[in-house]
Scaffold this active site. Structure first.
Site, PDB file in Angstrom:
ATOM      1  N   ARG A   1      12.487  -2.442  10.230  1.00 26.77           N
ATOM      2  CA  ARG A   1      11.446  -2.013  11.160  1.00 26.77           C
ATOM      3  C   ARG A   1      11.298  -3.040  12.273  1.00 26.77           C
ATOM      4  O   ARG A   1      11.333  -4.232  12.013  1.00 26.77           O
ATOM      5  CB  ARG A   1      10.110  -1.872  10.413  1.00 26.77           C
ATOM      6  CG  ARG A   1       9.759  -0.453  10.051  1.00 26.77           C
ATOM      7  CD  ARG A   1       8.566  -0.375   9.159  1.00 26.77           C
ATOM      8  NE  ARG A   1       7.323  -0.897   9.750  1.00 26.77           N
ATOM      9  CZ  ARG A   1       6.121  -0.764   9.193  1.00 26.77           C
ATOM     10  NH1 ARG A   1       5.988  -0.123   8.050  1.00 26.77           N
ATOM     11  NH2 ARG A   1       5.044  -1.264   9.751  1.00 26.77           N
TER      12      ARG A   1
ATOM     13  N   ARG B   1      12.229  -6.455   3.980  1.00 28.84           N
ATOM     14  CA  ARG B   1      12.141  -4.990   3.812  1.00 28.84           C
ATOM     15  C   ARG B   1      13.185  -4.282   4.690  1.00 28.84           C
ATOM     16  O   ARG B   1      13.379  -4.628   5.845  1.00 28.84           O
ATOM     17  CB  ARG B   1      10.733  -4.524   4.214  1.00 28.84           C
ATOM     18  CG  ARG B   1      10.561  -3.017   4.101  1.00 28.84           C
ATOM     19  CD  ARG B   1       9.117  -2.634   4.067  1.00 28.84           C
ATOM     20  NE  ARG B   1       8.446  -2.818   5.352  1.00 28.84           N
ATOM     21  CZ  ARG B   1       7.165  -2.475   5.544  1.00 28.84           C
ATOM     22  NH1 ARG B   1       6.455  -1.977   4.552  1.00 28.84           N
ATOM     23  NH2 ARG B   1       6.600  -2.667   6.719  1.00 28.84           N
TER      24      ARG B   1
ATOM     25  N   ARG C   1       0.162  -8.885  13.249  1.00 25.36           N
ATOM     26  CA  ARG C   1      -0.450  -7.762  12.515  1.00 25.36           C
ATOM     27  C   ARG C   1      -1.513  -8.290  11.545  1.00 25.36           C
ATOM     28  O   ARG C   1      -2.544  -7.655  11.332  1.00 25.36           O
ATOM     29  CB  ARG C   1       0.634  -6.970  11.759  1.00 25.36           C
ATOM     30  CG  ARG C   1       1.500  -6.125  12.699  1.00 25.36           C
ATOM     31  CD  ARG C   1       2.870  -5.804  12.104  1.00 25.36           C
ATOM     32  NE  ARG C   1       2.832  -4.997  10.909  1.00 25.36           N
ATOM     33  CZ  ARG C   1       3.850  -4.904  10.042  1.00 25.36           C
ATOM     34  NH1 ARG C   1       4.982  -5.564  10.270  1.00 25.36           N
ATOM     35  NH2 ARG C   1       3.738  -4.116   8.993  1.00 25.36           N
TER      36      ARG C   1
ATOM     37  N   LYS D   1       0.834  -1.221   0.000  1.00 25.21           N
ATOM     38  CA  LYS D   1       0.000   0.000   0.000  1.00 25.21           C
ATOM     39  C   LYS D   1       0.860   1.260   0.000  1.00 25.21           C
ATOM     40  O   LYS D   1       0.627   2.193  -0.764  1.00 25.21           O
ATOM     41  CB  LYS D   1      -0.928   0.055   1.234  1.00 25.21           C
ATOM     42  CG  LYS D   1      -1.861  -1.118   1.370  1.00 25.21           C
ATOM     43  CD  LYS D   1      -2.767  -0.977   2.579  1.00 25.21           C
ATOM     44  CE  LYS D   1      -2.061  -0.967   3.915  1.00 25.21           C
ATOM     45  NZ  LYS D   1      -1.478  -2.254   4.342  1.00 25.21           N
TER      46      LYS D   1
HETATM   47  P1  AMP Z   1       1.725   0.402   9.111  1.00 21.82           P
HETATM   48  O1  AMP Z   1       2.885   1.280   8.869  1.00 21.82           O
HETATM   49  O2  AMP Z   1       0.462   0.870   8.466  1.00 21.82           O
HETATM   50  O3  AMP Z   1       2.035  -1.056   8.829  1.00 21.82           O
HETATM   51  O4  AMP Z   1       1.430   0.470  10.692  1.00 21.82           O
HETATM   52  C1  AMP Z   1       2.387   0.034  11.643  1.00 21.82           C
HETATM   53  C2  AMP Z   1       1.726  -0.061  12.996  1.00 21.82           C
HETATM   54  O5  AMP Z   1       1.252   1.238  13.395  1.00 21.82           O
HETATM   55  C3  AMP Z   1       0.497  -0.970  13.084  1.00 21.82           C
HETATM   56  O6  AMP Z   1       0.837  -2.329  13.272  1.00 21.82           O
HETATM   57  C4  AMP Z   1      -0.230  -0.370  14.288  1.00 21.82           C
HETATM   58  O7  AMP Z   1       0.413  -0.753  15.485  1.00 21.82           O
HETATM   59  C5  AMP Z   1       0.027   1.126  14.101  1.00 21.82           C
HETATM   60  N1  AMP Z   1      -1.034   1.771  13.295  1.00 21.82           N
HETATM   61  C6  AMP Z   1      -0.907   2.322  12.052  1.00 21.82           C
HETATM   62  N2  AMP Z   1      -2.060   2.839  11.630  1.00 21.82           N
HETATM   63  C7  AMP Z   1      -2.958   2.601  12.615  1.00 21.82           C
HETATM   64  C8  AMP Z   1      -4.345   2.881  12.774  1.00 21.82           C
HETATM   65  N3  AMP Z   1      -5.051   3.493  11.799  1.00 21.82           N
HETATM   66  N4  AMP Z   1      -4.944   2.508  13.932  1.00 21.82           N
HETATM   67  C9  AMP Z   1      -4.245   1.904  14.916  1.00 21.82           C
HETATM   68  N5  AMP Z   1      -2.953   1.586  14.823  1.00 21.82           N
HETATM   69  C10 AMP Z   1      -2.303   1.937  13.688  1.00 21.82           C
END
Ligand code: AMP
Length: 219
Positions: A161, A128, A172, A13
């Site tokens: 990360r 990654r 996740r 994404k």
């Molecule tokens: P991402 O970078 O989108 O993979 O997000 C990494 C982590 O950030 C996720 O596993 C959640 O812990 C947190 N996170 C990101 N976006 C959200 C959201 N909209 N609501 C709650 N937690 C979020």
């Protein structure tokens, strides 16, 4: 016009959103990026969010919603095209987003659901690597940096990360199926949902996304 990208971790994404930004005047709102920035800045929000993120759990809604509200509640919001990447992540966030946008006389026009097999997503995520300075991402197999372990632009050591290890990735994914997948019904009922098979080459996925956006614009 506002667009939401939904999909389990590792479907690309963020990559696709960044590619759109390079070609189109859009604004990306990635709650994951915003939260990681808060952690880097050691803000009180970042300190609260860190533990949830490291475990692969969702960060509490009130923290995330505050960040999004701050980004979109600007006088220019109506003129911008937002791409929401990784937000909303549950029904409550989707309803809150709708009400913020309604107050700005706007709405979500297109939701793209990215799909990909779980094992392929794990290979993508465990390989990654990220530049800690410019946040560019690379992959140990599919998108190698020129100089092995260094960022092509900043020439500093790439990092992984903390939530890109297999155990946290699987958690996740569990969180995605439980909290985020129900959004597909929510947006399906609103007739804004489209699906993209994200396992195809990046350029193919990108051109399909561009087509979806331009056909929405014509309506
Ligand atoms: P991402 O970078 O989108 O993979 O997000 C990494 C982590 O950030 C996720 O596993 C959640 O812990 C947190 N996170 C990101 N976006 C959200 C959201 N909209 N609501 C709650 N937690 C979020």
């Amino acid at each position: 016009m506002h667009i939401v990208f939904i999909g389990p971790p590792g479907v690309g994404k963020g990559t696709q959103a960044n590619m759109l930004l390079e070609k189109h005047p859009m604004v990306k709102i990635s709650t994951g990026d915003l939260l990681r920035e808060s952690i880097r800045n050691q803000s009180s929000l970042g300190i609260k969010a860190k533990g949830f993120m490291e475990k692969g759990e969702l960060v509490p809604d009130e923290l995330v919603l505050g960040l999004v509200q701050e980004k979109i509640s600007t006088p220019e919001a109506g003129k911008n095209t937002f791409i929401f990447d990784g937000f909303p992540r549950n029904i409550h966030q989707a309803k809150e987003l709708d009400s913020i946008l309604t107050s700005l006389r706007s709405k979500i026009d297109l939701v793209i659901d990215f799909t990909m097999d779980e094992e392929e997503r794990i290979i993508r995520l465990t390989g990654r690597r990220m530049c800690p300075k410019c946040q560019r991402t690379y992959h140990t197999i599919f998108a190698k940096p020129k100089d092995d372990t260094l960022c092509d632009v900043c020439h500093i050591l790439l990092v992984q990360r903390t939530d890109d290890n297999e155990q946290v990735i699987r958690q996740r994914s569990v969180v995605y199926w439980e909290h985020t997948k129900p959004l597909l019904n929510y947006y399906g009922e609103r007739k804004v949902l489209a699906n993209v098979d994200a396992s195809r080459p990046i350029e193919k996925v990108f051109s399909e996304i561009e087509k979806l956006i331009s056909s929405k614009k014509k309506k």
